[in-house]
Design a protein around this motif. Structure first.
Motif, short mmCIF file in Angstrom:
data_model
loop_
_atom_site.label_atom_id
_atom_site.label_comp_id
_atom_site.label_asym_id
_atom_site.label_seq_id
_atom_site.Cartn_x
_atom_site.Cartn_y
_atom_site.Cartn_z
N HIS A 20 1.02 -1.21 -0.25
CA HIS A 20 0.02 -0.23 0.18
C HIS A 20 0.75 1.19 0.03
O HIS A 20 1.86 1.22 0.26
CB HIS A 20 -1.10 -0.24 1.12
CG HIS A 20 -1.93 -1.13 1.27
ND1 HIS A 20 -1.53 -2.52 1.85
CD2 HIS A 20 -3.22 -1.11 0.45
CE1 HIS A 20 -3.00 -3.23 1.56
NE2 HIS A 20 -4.38 -2.42 1.19
N ASP A 21 0.97 1.96 -1.03
CA ASP A 21 1.25 3.13 -1.56
C ASP A 21 0.87 4.16 0.14
O ASP A 21 0.22 3.64 0.94
CB ASP A 21 1.28 3.67 -1.61
CG ASP A 21 -0.22 4.74 -2.86
OD1 ASP A 21 -0.81 4.80 -1.68
OD2 ASP A 21 -0.64 4.82 -3.81
N LYS A 27 -1.19 -1.90 -4.52
CA LYS A 27 -0.12 -1.33 -5.62
C LYS A 27 0.17 -2.05 -5.92
O LYS A 27 1.24 -2.69 -4.80
CB LYS A 27 -0.55 -0.19 -5.96
CG LYS A 27 0.64 0.32 -5.16
CD LYS A 27 1.22 2.39 -5.03
CE LYS A 27 2.66 2.93 -5.81
NZ LYS A 27 2.42 3.89 -6.30
N MET A 29 4.42 -3.03 -6.00
CA MET A 29 5.84 -1.95 -5.31
C MET A 29 6.96 -2.72 -6.02
O MET A 29 7.44 -1.88 -6.21
CB MET A 29 5.70 -1.98 -4.24
CG MET A 29 4.11 -1.52 -3.00
SD MET A 29 4.04 -0.15 -3.01
CE MET A 29 4.84 1.12 -1.63
N GLY A 62 3.29 2.54 2.70
CA GLY A 62 3.90 3.46 2.96
C GLY A 62 5.04 2.56 1.27
O GLY A 62 5.40 1.61 1.31
N ASP A 63 5.47 3.96 0.97
CA ASP A 63 6.73 3.99 -0.06
C ASP A 63 7.58 3.07 -0.06
O ASP A 63 8.42 2.85 -0.43
CB ASP A 63 6.77 4.93 -1.79
CG ASP A 63 4.75 4.83 -2.08
OD1 ASP A 63 4.51 4.59 -2.78
OD2 ASP A 63 4.51 6.65 -2.83
N SER A 64 8.24 3.68 0.94
CA SER A 64 9.95 3.23 1.33
C SER A 64 9.51 2.18 2.74
O SER A 64 9.04 2.21 3.65
CB SER A 64 9.87 4.40 1.83
OG SER A 64 11.54 4.11 3.28
#
Length: 172
Positions: A20-21, A27, A29, A62-64
């Motif tokens: 999850h972003d 999505k 990744m 999160g993206d990180s």
């Protein structure tokens, strides 16, 4: 003649990691060939897909996030963790007896492989699934084609039998 010790001739494995972003939207990744490969023997390639360090596993939003498939690990998973890898075994590989304190889910993706144990041998073919429960064993490809096998190792309680192989962060 190809140099099989480099893993040449073994097609790359597409690895897709979802999450999850920051907006909590589900999505993809990561979508790329898995590159964390070891070469434990001539023509043998072990490609790490993912590991977990605990149960329940952490799946941060999160993206990180840490690519848990990029870690350098041993054979066995961390205590209360898992290790997912795909191993390409060349024909005529040199099997080595070993045992881990794990429950292993074994899926033959391509080819055939034999598992030698103390007192028996079992042959697995493409599509076969084995649940391997902490037994002493060795993987032998006695066919004339590559065998590609997926392994998910799940940490288990110690059996108190022999000298199991431990992971890099397993100190029981």
């Amino acid at each position: 003649r190809r140099d099989m010790s480099s893993g040449e001739g073994n097609p790359p494995i597409r690895r897709i990691v979802t999450g999850h972003d920051g907006a909590r939207v589900a999505k993809v990744m990561i979508d790329a060939p898995a590159t964390n490969r070891k070469f434990p023997g001539p023509g043998t390639v072990s490609t790490l897909m993912w590991v977990t360090d605990s149960a329940p596993a952490k799946i941060p939003v999160g993206d990180s996030f840490e690519d848990m498939g990029a870690r350098i690990v041993g054979t066995a998973p961390a205590p209360k963790g898992t290790r997912f890898c795909v191993i390409d075994f060349p024909p005529g590989n040199h099997p080595g007896m070993h045992r881990t304190e794990t429950v292993d889910y074994v899926i033959v993706i391509e080819g055939e492989i034999e598992m030698d144990m103390d007192d028996s041998t079992v042959k697995l073919k493409q599509g076969d699934i084995m649940i391997q429960r902490g037994t002493n064993h060795a993987w032998a490809n006695r066919s004339d084609k590559r065998a590609r096998v997926a392994f998910v190792l799940v940490d288990a309680e110690p059996l108190g039998i022999g000298n199991p192989v431990l992971g890099t962060h397993n100190a029981r």
